[in-house]
Structure formats: structure tokens, C-alpha cells
Enzyme design. Structure first.
Site, PDB file in Angstrom:
ATOM      1  N   CYS A 248       0.846  -1.190   0.000  1.00 15.69           N
ATOM      2  CA  CYS A 248       0.000   0.000   0.000  1.00 15.69           C
ATOM      3  C   CYS A 248       0.886   1.247   0.000  1.00 15.69           C
ATOM      4  O   CYS A 248       1.870   1.320   0.719  1.00 15.69           O
ATOM      5  CB  CYS A 248      -0.946   0.095   1.186  1.00 15.69           C
ATOM      6  SG  CYS A 248      -2.078  -1.285   1.293  1.00 15.69           S
TER       7      CYS A 248
ATOM      8  N   TRP B 268      -2.840  -2.651  -1.755  1.00 16.55           N
ATOM      9  CA  TRP B 268      -2.582  -4.085  -1.947  1.00 16.55           C
ATOM     10  C   TRP B 268      -3.479  -4.768  -0.918  1.00 16.55           C
ATOM     11  O   TRP B 268      -3.249  -4.668   0.289  1.00 16.55           O
ATOM     12  CB  TRP B 268      -1.111  -4.408  -1.699  1.00 16.55           C
ATOM     13  CG  TRP B 268      -0.756  -5.818  -2.032  1.00 16.55           C
ATOM     14  CD1 TRP B 268      -0.405  -6.305  -3.261  1.00 16.55           C
ATOM     15  CD2 TRP B 268      -0.714  -6.937  -1.130  1.00 16.55           C
ATOM     16  NE1 TRP B 268      -0.151  -7.646  -3.175  1.00 16.55           N
ATOM     17  CE2 TRP B 268      -0.339  -8.063  -1.882  1.00 16.55           C
ATOM     18  CE3 TRP B 268      -0.964  -7.097   0.232  1.00 16.55           C
ATOM     19  CZ2 TRP B 268      -0.203  -9.326  -1.316  1.00 16.55           C
ATOM     20  CZ3 TRP B 268      -0.833  -8.348   0.794  1.00 16.55           C
ATOM     21  CH2 TRP B 268      -0.451  -9.452   0.018  1.00 16.55           C
TER      22      TRP B 268
ATOM     23  N   LYS C 212       5.571  -4.267  -4.007  1.00 13.60           N
ATOM     24  CA  LYS C 212       7.023  -4.190  -3.865  1.00 13.60           C
ATOM     25  C   LYS C 212       7.482  -4.398  -2.423  1.00 13.60           C
ATOM     26  O   LYS C 212       8.451  -5.088  -2.170  1.00 13.60           O
ATOM     27  CB  LYS C 212       7.476  -2.811  -4.362  1.00 13.60           C
ATOM     28  CG  LYS C 212       8.965  -2.598  -4.348  1.00 13.60           C
ATOM     29  CD  LYS C 212       9.614  -3.336  -5.474  1.00 13.60           C
ATOM     30  CE  LYS C 212      11.118  -3.251  -5.456  1.00 13.60           C
ATOM     31  NZ  LYS C 212      11.719  -4.356  -6.220  1.00 13.60           N
TER      32      LYS C 212
ATOM     33  N   GLU D 277       6.725 -14.981 -11.349  1.00 16.59           N
ATOM     34  CA  GLU D 277       6.077 -13.730 -10.939  1.00 16.59           C
ATOM     35  C   GLU D 277       5.773 -12.818 -12.113  1.00 16.59           C
ATOM     36  O   GLU D 277       4.823 -12.038 -12.061  1.00 16.59           O
ATOM     37  CB  GLU D 277       6.885 -12.996  -9.867  1.00 16.59           C
ATOM     38  CG  GLU D 277       8.165 -12.362 -10.325  1.00 16.59           C
ATOM     39  CD  GLU D 277       8.885 -11.593  -9.224  1.00 16.59           C
ATOM     40  OE1 GLU D 277       8.233 -10.884  -8.458  1.00 16.59           O
ATOM     41  OE2 GLU D 277      10.114 -11.712  -9.140  1.00 16.59           O
TER      42      GLU D 277
ATOM     43  N   ARG E 285       3.814  -0.057  -4.864  1.00 18.31           N
ATOM     44  CA  ARG E 285       3.577  -0.660  -3.544  1.00 18.31           C
ATOM     45  C   ARG E 285       2.259  -1.420  -3.457  1.00 18.31           C
ATOM     46  O   ARG E 285       1.996  -2.128  -2.486  1.00 18.31           O
ATOM     47  CB  ARG E 285       3.586   0.423  -2.461  1.00 18.31           C
ATOM     48  CG  ARG E 285       4.895   1.156  -2.356  1.00 18.31           C
ATOM     49  CD  ARG E 285       4.821   2.203  -1.274  1.00 18.31           C
ATOM     50  NE  ARG E 285       4.723   1.597   0.028  1.00 18.31           N
ATOM     51  CZ  ARG E 285       5.764   1.264   0.786  1.00 18.31           C
ATOM     52  NH1 ARG E 285       6.983   1.488   0.359  1.00 18.31           N
ATOM     53  NH2 ARG E 285       5.592   0.706   1.959  1.00 18.31           N
TER      54      ARG E 285
ATOM     55  N   HIS F 101      15.998 -37.790  -8.865  1.00 16.10           N
ATOM     56  CA  HIS F 101      15.226 -38.253  -7.706  1.00 16.10           C
ATOM     57  C   HIS F 101      13.748 -37.880  -7.818  1.00 16.10           C
ATOM     58  O   HIS F 101      13.032 -37.898  -6.831  1.00 16.10           O
ATOM     59  CB  HIS F 101      15.831 -37.693  -6.414  1.00 16.10           C
ATOM     60  CG  HIS F 101      17.246 -38.140  -6.196  1.00 16.10           C
ATOM     61  ND1 HIS F 101      17.581 -39.445  -5.896  1.00 16.10           N
ATOM     62  CD2 HIS F 101      18.420 -37.465  -6.294  1.00 16.10           C
ATOM     63  CE1 HIS F 101      18.890 -39.547  -5.788  1.00 16.10           C
ATOM     64  NE2 HIS F 101      19.424 -38.367  -6.032  1.00 16.10           N
TER      65      HIS F 101
ATOM     66  N   ASN G 169      -1.998   1.452   5.851  1.00 18.25           N
ATOM     67  CA  ASN G 169      -1.108   0.407   5.335  1.00 18.25           C
ATOM     68  C   ASN G 169      -0.818  -0.530   6.495  1.00 18.25           C
ATOM     69  O   ASN G 169      -0.472  -0.069   7.573  1.00 18.25           O
ATOM     70  CB  ASN G 169       0.191   1.070   4.836  1.00 18.25           C
ATOM     71  CG  ASN G 169       1.261   0.065   4.477  1.00 18.25           C
ATOM     72  OD1 ASN G 169       0.963  -1.080   4.182  1.00 18.25           O
ATOM     73  ND2 ASN G 169       2.508   0.507   4.500  1.00 18.25           N
ATOM     74  N   GLY G 170      -1.000  -1.838   6.292  1.00 20.43           N
ATOM     75  CA  GLY G 170      -0.727  -2.789   7.366  1.00 20.43           C
ATOM     76  C   GLY G 170      -1.957  -3.620   7.672  1.00 20.43           C
ATOM     77  O   GLY G 170      -2.891  -3.684   6.868  1.00 20.43           O
TER      78      GLY G 170
ATOM     79  N   LYS H 144      11.579 -15.496 -11.001  1.00 22.80           N
ATOM     80  CA  LYS H 144      11.326 -14.359 -11.887  1.00 22.80           C
ATOM     81  C   LYS H 144      10.280 -14.723 -12.942  1.00 22.80           C
ATOM     82  O   LYS H 144       9.396 -13.933 -13.262  1.00 22.80           O
ATOM     83  CB  LYS H 144      12.616 -13.931 -12.600  1.00 22.80           C
ATOM     84  CG  LYS H 144      13.544 -13.105 -11.782  1.00 22.80           C
ATOM     85  CD  LYS H 144      13.032 -11.688 -11.599  1.00 22.80           C
ATOM     86  CE  LYS H 144      13.626 -11.005 -10.395  1.00 22.80           C
ATOM     87  NZ  LYS H 144      13.267 -11.536  -9.083  1.00 22.80           N
TER      88      LYS H 144
ATOM     89  N   GLU I 206      16.249 -18.528  -8.595  1.00 27.61           N
ATOM     90  CA  GLU I 206      15.905 -17.139  -8.903  1.00 27.61           C
ATOM     91  C   GLU I 206      15.337 -17.017 -10.328  1.00 27.61           C
ATOM     92  O   GLU I 206      14.371 -16.287 -10.556  1.00 27.61           O
ATOM     93  CB  GLU I 206      17.153 -16.251  -8.713  1.00 27.61           C
ATOM     94  CG  GLU I 206      17.005 -14.796  -9.097  1.00 27.61           C
ATOM     95  CD  GLU I 206      15.951 -14.035  -8.304  1.00 27.61           C
ATOM     96  OE1 GLU I 206      15.408 -14.555  -7.323  1.00 27.61           O
ATOM     97  OE2 GLU I 206      15.652 -12.895  -8.708  1.00 27.61           O
TER      98      GLU I 206
END
Ligand code: F6R
Length: 613
Positions: A2, A75, A608, A490, A27, A506, A101-102, A487, A483
Site C-alpha cells: 500500500c 494491496w 514491492k 512472478e 507498492r 530423484h 497500510n498494514g 522471476k 531465482e
């Protein structure tokens, strides 16, 4: 998570708030809203979806020419991302507007109390509870600042709250606990924001608020207290980063720009660290004796930063001979980890605000561990609560997918490992100097990779319709594979998995079928047996129909035979290879997202800075 903006000054508040929200949209981008306040008048508009939807809605509405306003880009946590749940939320009489925010963890109990008192809340959010409580306090005669203090004492969880009232249109009041909030101090105008990016075009003078503080801003004044009303101090600082750093500068996406900025980000992170043959950190509140006592290192981090930690482990153990574990921050404190005062916990976080990492750090401190932060954000909570800090100098990272921060986190870990080796004497000074010299070659090596990635872009376009991609690596190449897969997931929303190549047999090898793209990060030839084992793994996938996309150092003829596509990498020592091997994978994901018409900089469902657990 947010983005929040508040403004009091002489300019039209709507313009300032909207411009601020544009800079904070990274954000959160599920919905957005604004509140403008003039004497006795509260105007709000909010819309689900990206900021553009709110902008469109505002075009069709008449609004007051207010010079006080607040805004939010969301968000979603509590309540679906629709118009109803978008912020701001209003109190029962529509006089107080709040953005948040939170997560207010006790919101259900508070909501029940309000409902039993006859109030009908309009949204499913936790935030609306705070708006109701604040307005009810003011109805009982409290001013907005006093109301904020008393409401905050009743809230549990993490929050930044920013509120405005039509009874006091000359001010905005905010509070913070465990979520970020900075004040921008201009000439006859004052700003509040989750991040300085929102006001950097107006002022570079900023103030960071401490934990559990309430701030009241007017156009010419900033007053800070704690929740009990005792005067408190924010920490003043000057924002010195270049505004161009927060703009796209001709690139189609921030992500592309940030990938291209990596050589400079790495060089800046290395700059000035090795003076007179000795390494230095930014902030060190631990003595050499304490560092010599460390018997174990635990790295805690999330997502991409966690992968940087996995890579760092190899260098830390090799150069310092201290055992090093790497742990997902979100798991760490729940497993009762064995920590004592001889443990060093390294928290890696680009934003410095990731709640999982912050909570892991606090848990470590409670057990008396020494805590060191590696962060890209000066003055953020994680460095502030650590015993020592090493800043990465990547500059602002706007794209949600982390790129330049990742490479600088790795190189910062290398510097830290060498620092520990220096203090503990596990490497001679000239050996440290030699490794620093190798690190200094990395920015140019990354530049060389960037100059040759066009075929990777073409490859992404060709593979646009594939459904699944595998990434394999060994040793430090294994976290690179993880990584690469993260990437792609997402950004391209496609099935992707990273594996240690030795694990393939395996289980995962069963997934391989005709034409499946398999990226393989091959260790340098100098790694002998490891290199040869990897060649066997490539063959194993190839005979089962995989299309092998091989990242190997230039001149590696042995591997070339088994590659359907070969991506050459500059020759570097093994421990530094991830710094070049990651770059083509970043470019691949970015291009794949673009080819699939996805929003490269703002992938769906993400934000973010993840300030909730
Ligand atoms: C992925 C990504 C995330 C972050 C993670 C930690 O591209 O950006 O996985 O790495 O959310 O964020 P910080 O480093 O801010 O703690």
C-alpha cells in the site's frame, strides 16, 4: 505494501496527491482513492484497479480546490479489491477520512463493538474500524491528533494510518507502528508518504518517524509525539538520490532500466569499501572481539533476497570458515531456532521493511544474537533495528521484480564475508585484496553480458506459448536456478521450477517431455568434477526431449555440443559466477512477460514492499 500520501500546503492537493500516488503505485495497485478536505467539506473518490481508473473517475467529477488531501494505492489484505473496500474510509458521519497500510489484527473485536453499538460499517476492511473510532473520538470532543493517539492505543498489529477531518482542514494526522511513514518538509508545505519518492520533486528534506509515534502536519509545522502524547523526535535526513533514478528514462519498463543499471549499482556498492588495504561497513555497533566470538551465521530473508542469501552462504563459509545457514524469514521464528549471543543473524532486505524479515530479526535480537542488516533503503526499519549495517547502493528499485537489488545484495554479502575474514584472520590481507580486485571486475562483466542478450530476448518471444520451464544448477548455480524460476513465475505467470541438477533423477526428471525448455547454469570449467557432472545432467534431460538452454562460460567447448541454445558468460571465479549468470534469466523473464502482454513492472497480486506477515 500500500502506498500512502498526505499533503498540506498551498498547491492544489489533488495534483500533489495523485502525482505522489503515481510514484508509489509499485507498492500496491488493486485499487486507489483520494480524500480532499476544505472547511466543513469532505470529498472522496476511490476506484478498484489501477490508478488510471481513479484518474478517469476524477475527470468526470467536480471536486473542491482543496490544499489538504490524502491518497492511497492498495494491496488488498482484508476485503476484496473492489470500489467499496478501496481507501479512504470514512467515519460514520463522513467527517473523518482514513487511509491505512498494514493489518489491524484485532479489527474483528473492534468491529463487533462498533456493530453492537449500532454502527453499520460499509466495507469488509480492517481500516474502516479505525475511521469509525477516530471520528467517534472527535465527536466526543477530542481533536484529531488526540483522537489518533487514543485510537492507536487500542489497535494491535502493524499500521500506518493517515487521517484528515473536515473539522480541521488545515492539518493531516498520521501514526505508525511497524509500517513505514516519512515526512517531507517543504517551504510552506508538508508531505506524508510511505516512501520519499512521493515528494522528492517538491522537497528533499525528510523526517523518518520512530515506532509508535503520531505526527501532525500543517503547511508550516510538524509535531511528533508518542502514543501517550509525550513529545518525541523524528530523525531528519536529506534525500540525496537523483530524481532520474525514479523515472523510466526512455526504457519501456522500469525493470529493463533497472537491469541495465546493474553495472553501475554494483560499482556504487563496491565504492569506497576498501581503503588502505582494509574493508569497512556503513554502520558497525559491534566490536572486533564480538565478531571474533561468532560461532554461527544465520541469514534470514524472503524471495529474491533469500536467493541472494543462498548464494552468499558459499562465500561466507569458504572465506570465513563460520557455519552459515540460510532460512526463509517467514519460517524462522516459528521453529524455535537455536540462537545465542555468538550467533550472527544477517537480515537481507531491499526495502528494509519486509515484515517477515523484521519479525525474524526481532526474534533473533530477543535471543541476544548479533544482527546485521543488508539493505537498499537508508533509514528503513530493518537497518535501524540492527547492530551493524551494510547498504547496497542500487538506487531506488521501482519494478516489483527485484533485479539490481539482488546483484548488489550478493556483492554486499561478499564484502561482509571478506570483512569477517579480515577481522578473524581467516584470510591474509593480500588474499582479501585479490578477491576485492576480482569483485571490481564484475561491473564490466555484467556490462558484457548485457551487450549480448538480444538472442535471449528472441528466445523468450519464440517460447512465448510454452507452459512450463525448468532451471537447473549446482553449487552457487542452484540458487541462480531458483531465482530464474521465481522471476518467470512472478512475471510470466507460468509454471517454472528451479532444481539442484543432482536432484533431477530423484523425481523432477519425470516432468521432462518433448520440447520442454530447460535452462542449465553450468559451473566454470575450473570446477572440474562439478562441471563434468553438470554435462551429464544436461545429456540426461536432452535425451528425454528437453530443449537445453545452457549458460556456460565463454570458450567452454565441452558443453557447447549438448546445448540447443548456448548463452555465453564472462569467465569469473565460481563464487562470483551468479553475478553474471542471473542477468540473462532476468532479461528472459522480462521479455516473456512483455510477449505475453503482462504488466512487467506491476505483476498481478504482488507489491514491492511486503509489510504484512
Ligand atoms: C521478487 C521480489 C521479492 C522480494 C521479497 C523481499 O522479484 O522482489 O521476492 O525479494 O519480497 O523483499 P525485500 O528485499 O524488500 O525484503
Amino acid at each position: 505494501m500500500c502506498g500512502i500520501v498526505g499533503y498540506v500546503g498551498a498547491q492544489p492537493a489533488l495534483d500533489v496527491v495523485m502525482a505522489g500516488l503515481r510514484c508509489l503505485e509499485y507498492r500496491g495497485y488493486d485499487s486507489a482513492g483520494v480524500a480532499l478536505v476544505t472547511t466543513d467539506k469532505m470529498f472522496t473518490e476511490k476506484r478498484a484497479g489501477k490508478l488510471a481508473n481513479l484518474e478517469k473517475a476524477l475527470v468526470d467529477r467536480e471536486h473542491p480546490t482543496a490544499t489538504t488531501g490524502i491518497g492511497h494505492t492498495r494491496w488488498a489484505t482484508h476485503g476484496a479489491p473492489n470500489d467499496h473496500n478501496a481507501h479512504p474510509h470514512l467515519g460514520p458521519g463522513g467527517r473523518v477520512a482514513v487511509v491505512h497500510n498494514g493489518i489491524i489484527e484485532n479489527f474483528a473485536a473492534l468491529r463487533q463493538q462498533l456493530e453492537s453499538a449500532g454502527h453499520e460499517l460499509r466495507s469488509e476492511t480492517d481500516t474502516e474500524v479505525a475511521a469509525y473510532l477516530l471520528e467517534l473520538e472527535t465527536t466526543r470532543g477530542a481533536d484529531l491528533t488526540t483522537a489518533m493517539r487514543s485510537v492507536c492505543q487500542r489497535l494491535e498489529g502493524a499500521f500506518t494510518l493517515v487521517a484528515t477531518s473536515s473539522d480541521e482542514p488545515d492539518r493531516v494526522v498520521a501514526a505508525r507502528r511497524n509500517s513505514p511513514l516519512v515526512v517531507g518538509i517543504g517551504d510552506e508545505e508538508t508531505f506524508l508518504a510511505s516512501d520519499v519518492a512521493a515528494f522528492i520533486t517538491h522537497t528533499r528534506e525528510a523526517m523518518e518517524l520512530g515506532q509508535d509515534q503520531v505526527v501532525t502536519i500543517t503547511s508550516h509545522d510538524v509535531e511528533v509525539t508518542d502514543f501517550a502524547g509525550m513529545p518525541a523526535q523524528g530523525r531528519r535526513f536529506h534525500v540525496d538520490w537523483d530524481i532520474v533514478a525514479a523515472e523510466k528514462s526512455g526504457y519501456d519498463y522500469f525493470m529493463l532500466k533497472e537491469i541495465a543499471e546493474q553495472p553501475r549499482a554494483l560499482a556504487d556498492t563496491l565504492l569506497g569499501r576498501f581503503i588502505g588495504g582494509r574493508l569497512a561497513l556503513d554502520e558497525m555497533r559491534l566490536s572486533d572481539d564480538e565478531l571474533r566470538e561468532i560461532s554461527k551465521i544465520i541469514i534470514v530473508a524472503c524471495g529474491t533476497a533469500f536467493h541472494a542469501g543462498l548464494i552468499a552462504k558459499y562465500a561466507i563459509e569458504h572465506w570465513t570458515r563460520i557455519p552459515c545457514e540460510v532460512e526463509l524469514a517467514s519460517e524462522f521464528r516459528y521453529r524455535d531456532p537455536i540462537i545465542d549471543r555468538d550467533t550472527m543473524v544477517i537480515a537481507i532486505s531491499q526495502s528494509g521493511e519486509t515484515m517477515d524479515t523484521l519479525m525474524a530479526l526481532r526474534h533473533a535480537r530477543e535471543q541476544r544474537a548479533k544482527v546485521l542488516a543488508i539493505s537498499n533503503t537508508n533509514g528503513s526499519t530493518i537497518p535501524r533495528e540492527s547492530d551493524a549495517v551494510l547498504y547496497t547502493h542500487a538506487g531506488p528499485e521501482i519494478a516489483v521484480a527485484s533485479t539490481k537489488a539482488f546483484l548488489t545484495q550478493i556483492i554486499a554479502c561478499h564484502l561482509l564475508a571478506l570483512y569477517l575474514a579480515q577481522v578473524r584472520g581467516t584470510k591474509f590481507g593480500d588474499e582479501i585484496g585479490e578477491i576485492v580486485h576480482q569483485l571490481e571486475q564484475v561491473p564490466q562483466a555484467v556490462r558484457d553480458v548485457l551487450a549480448t542478450v538480444e538472442p535471449v530476448r528472441e528466445l523468450a518471444r519464440e517460447l512465448r506459448d510454452c507452459t512450463s520451464v525448468l532451471f537447473l544448477g549446482r553449487h552457487v548455480g542452484y540458487p541462480v536456478a531458483l531465482e530464474g524460476a521465481l522471476k518467470l513465475k512472478e512475471l510470466a505467470y507460468m509454471h517454472a521450477e528451479g532444481f539442484a541438477a543432482g536432484e533431477l533423477k530423484h523425481g523432477p526428471i519425470a516432468m521432462i517431455d518433448e520440447g520442454m525448455p530447460v535452462f542449465v547454469v553450468v559451473p566454470p570449467r575450473a570446477r572440474g568434477v562439478l562441471h563434468d557432472k553438470m554435462i551429464s545432467n544436461i545429456q540426461e534431460t536432452r535425451v528425454r526431449g528437453a530443449c537445453t538452454i545452457v549458460l556456460a562460460e565463454k570458450g567452454d567447448e565441452k558443453v557447447a555440443t549438448y546445448a540447443d541454445v548456448l548463452i555465453p558468460l564472462p569467465v569469473l571465479p565460481t563464487l562470483l559466477q551468479p553475478l553474471v549468470a542471473t542477468v540473462p534469466l532476468q532479461v528472459f523473464s522480462c521479455e516473456m512477460a512483455a510477449a505475453r502482454d503482462h504488466d512487467v513492472d506491476q505483476p498481478r497480486n504482488l507489491a514491492k514492499s511486503v509489510t504484512v506477515e
